[in-house]
Write a protein that holds these residues in place. Sequence first.
Motif, PDB file in Angstrom:
ATOM      1  N   VAL A   1       0.857  -1.298  -0.075  1.00 39.25           N
ATOM      2  CA  VAL A   1       0.005  -0.019   0.031  1.00 39.25           C
ATOM      3  C   VAL A   1       0.764   1.350   0.029  1.00 39.25           C
ATOM      4  CG1 VAL A   1      -1.689   1.276   1.435  1.00 39.25           C
ATOM      5  CG2 VAL A   1      -1.997  -1.089   1.119  1.00 39.25           C
ATOM      6  N   PHE A   2       2.072   1.218   0.637  1.00 38.01           N
ATOM      7  CA  PHE A   2       2.862   2.479   0.697  1.00 38.01           C
ATOM      8  C   PHE A   2       4.123   2.274  -0.394  1.00 38.01           C
ATOM      9  CE2 PHE A   2       1.179   1.435   4.688  1.00 38.01           C
ATOM     10  CZ  PHE A   2       0.856   2.555   5.405  1.00 38.01           C
ATOM     11  N   ASP A   3       4.345   3.608  -0.583  1.00 39.00           N
ATOM     12  CA  ASP A   3       5.340   4.141  -1.558  1.00 39.00           C
ATOM     13  C   ASP A   3       6.675   4.032  -1.025  1.00 39.00           C
ATOM     14  OD1 ASP A   3       3.878   5.293  -3.903  1.00 39.00           O
ATOM     15  OD2 ASP A   3       2.851   6.212  -2.332  1.00 39.00           O
ATOM     16  N   GLY A   4       6.987   3.768   0.131  1.00 42.24           N
ATOM     17  CA  GLY A   4       8.099   3.440   0.898  1.00 42.24           C
ATOM     18  C   GLY A   4       8.086   3.540   2.282  1.00 42.24           C
ATOM     19  N   ILE A   5       9.117   3.348   2.985  1.00 42.14           N
ATOM     20  CA  ILE A   5       9.215   3.504   4.415  1.00 42.14           C
ATOM     21  C   ILE A   5      10.503   4.358   4.863  1.00 42.14           C
ATOM     22  CG2 ILE A   5       8.105   1.274   4.816  1.00 42.14           C
ATOM     23  CD1 ILE A   5      10.954   0.301   5.464  1.00 42.14           C
ATOM     24  N   ILE A   6      10.243   5.014   5.723  1.00 42.63           N
ATOM     25  CA  ILE A   6      11.498   5.895   6.399  1.00 42.63           C
ATOM     26  C   ILE A   6      11.608   5.404   7.862  1.00 42.63           C
ATOM     27  CG2 ILE A   6      12.351   8.283   6.715  1.00 42.63           C
ATOM     28  CD1 ILE A   6      10.299   9.147   4.592  1.00 42.63           C
ATOM     29  N   PRO A   7      12.445   4.351   7.948  1.00 43.19           N
ATOM     30  CA  PRO A   7      12.622   4.184   9.622  1.00 43.19           C
ATOM     31  C   PRO A   7      13.735   4.815  10.050  1.00 43.19           C
ATOM     32  CG  PRO A   7      13.883   2.531   8.039  1.00 43.19           C
ATOM     33  CD  PRO A   7      13.187   3.631   7.267  1.00 43.19           C
ATOM     34  N   ILE A   8      13.870   4.364  11.477  1.00 41.08           N
ATOM     35  CA  ILE A   8      15.047   5.216  12.394  1.00 41.08           C
ATOM     36  C   ILE A   8      16.291   5.439  11.546  1.00 41.08           C
ATOM     37  CG2 ILE A   8      15.528   3.296  13.920  1.00 41.08           C
ATOM     38  CD1 ILE A   8      15.790   5.547  16.180  1.00 41.08           C
ATOM     39  N   GLU A   9      16.624   4.360  10.788  1.00 39.62           N
ATOM     40  CA  GLU A   9      17.873   4.338  10.069  1.00 39.62           C
ATOM     41  C   GLU A   9      17.801   5.369   8.961  1.00 39.62           C
ATOM     42  OE1 GLU A   9      17.313  -0.196  11.012  1.00 39.62           O
ATOM     43  OE2 GLU A   9      16.247   1.739  10.665  1.00 39.62           O
ATOM     44  N   GLY A  10      16.685   5.856   8.710  1.00 37.07           N
ATOM     45  CA  GLY A  10      16.775   7.016   7.633  1.00 37.07           C
ATOM     46  C   GLY A  10      16.676   8.338   8.232  1.00 37.07           C
ATOM     47  N   MET A  11      16.848   8.301   9.645  1.00 37.64           N
ATOM     48  CA  MET A  11      16.412   9.728  10.105  1.00 37.64           C
ATOM     49  C   MET A  11      17.864  10.109  10.711  1.00 37.64           C
ATOM     50  SD  MET A  11      13.074   9.114  12.101  1.00 37.64           S
ATOM     51  CE  MET A  11      11.537   8.190  11.245  1.00 37.64           C
TER      52      MET A  11
END
Length: 228
Positions: free
Chosen positions: A129-139
Amino acid sequence: MQRRERVWLFDLDNTLHDASSAVFRHIDGSMTDYIVRALDVPHEQADFLRRDYWRRYGATLLGLIHHHGIRPAHFLEHTHGLPGLEDRLFAHAHDKAAVKRLRGRKYVLTNAPRGYTRRVLGALGLESVFDGIIPIEGMRMFGQWRPKPDRRMLRHVAARLKVPPHRCTLVEDTLAHQKAARSLGMHTVWMQRYLRRNAHGPEVGVYLHRKPVYVCARICSLQKLHFC
């Protein structure tokens, strides 16, 4: 990209699924056990540090990095393994369809690690359903970890997605994250479904019928997002 396209930023735990019942006590226990081993402190002190760093920094990991030099990847690997996780997860049947119908791009923005996030979305049938994820590693910015509610990170996320903050909508259960997002001009939606029955962390004791000025809308079902 359409000029007026909306970008949806969804939190994961207690927003897309009932994490208070399913996983939080397991994650809390894993973090406390990790602190016991890593810092060689009694269980009671470790549990205090876990909660204190969460309140002070927005994430237990940040306190452990700042005060104890803990390696982030090692911490995340050993606290989010959670055997049997998939069997404990639950989401409402219409959530997937409700999110899928939303116009615009959709991302998961979570302080959880990437592996855990993918496991949860996969078990819930929501990953596609999602175009992508931004997890803590991406912050991370300039070598520093800056998870929610860091305003600089939220502004950076909008820039990475090539959209002004006022075109972003953050769907989130944690008020501190909503407050930071709204200060940048983002639209904010406070997800309360799981807080009503089993609040966790900073939202314990929050008066759910009172809408803070920085919250644009309150919902108890993802299906209500179409009216926000």
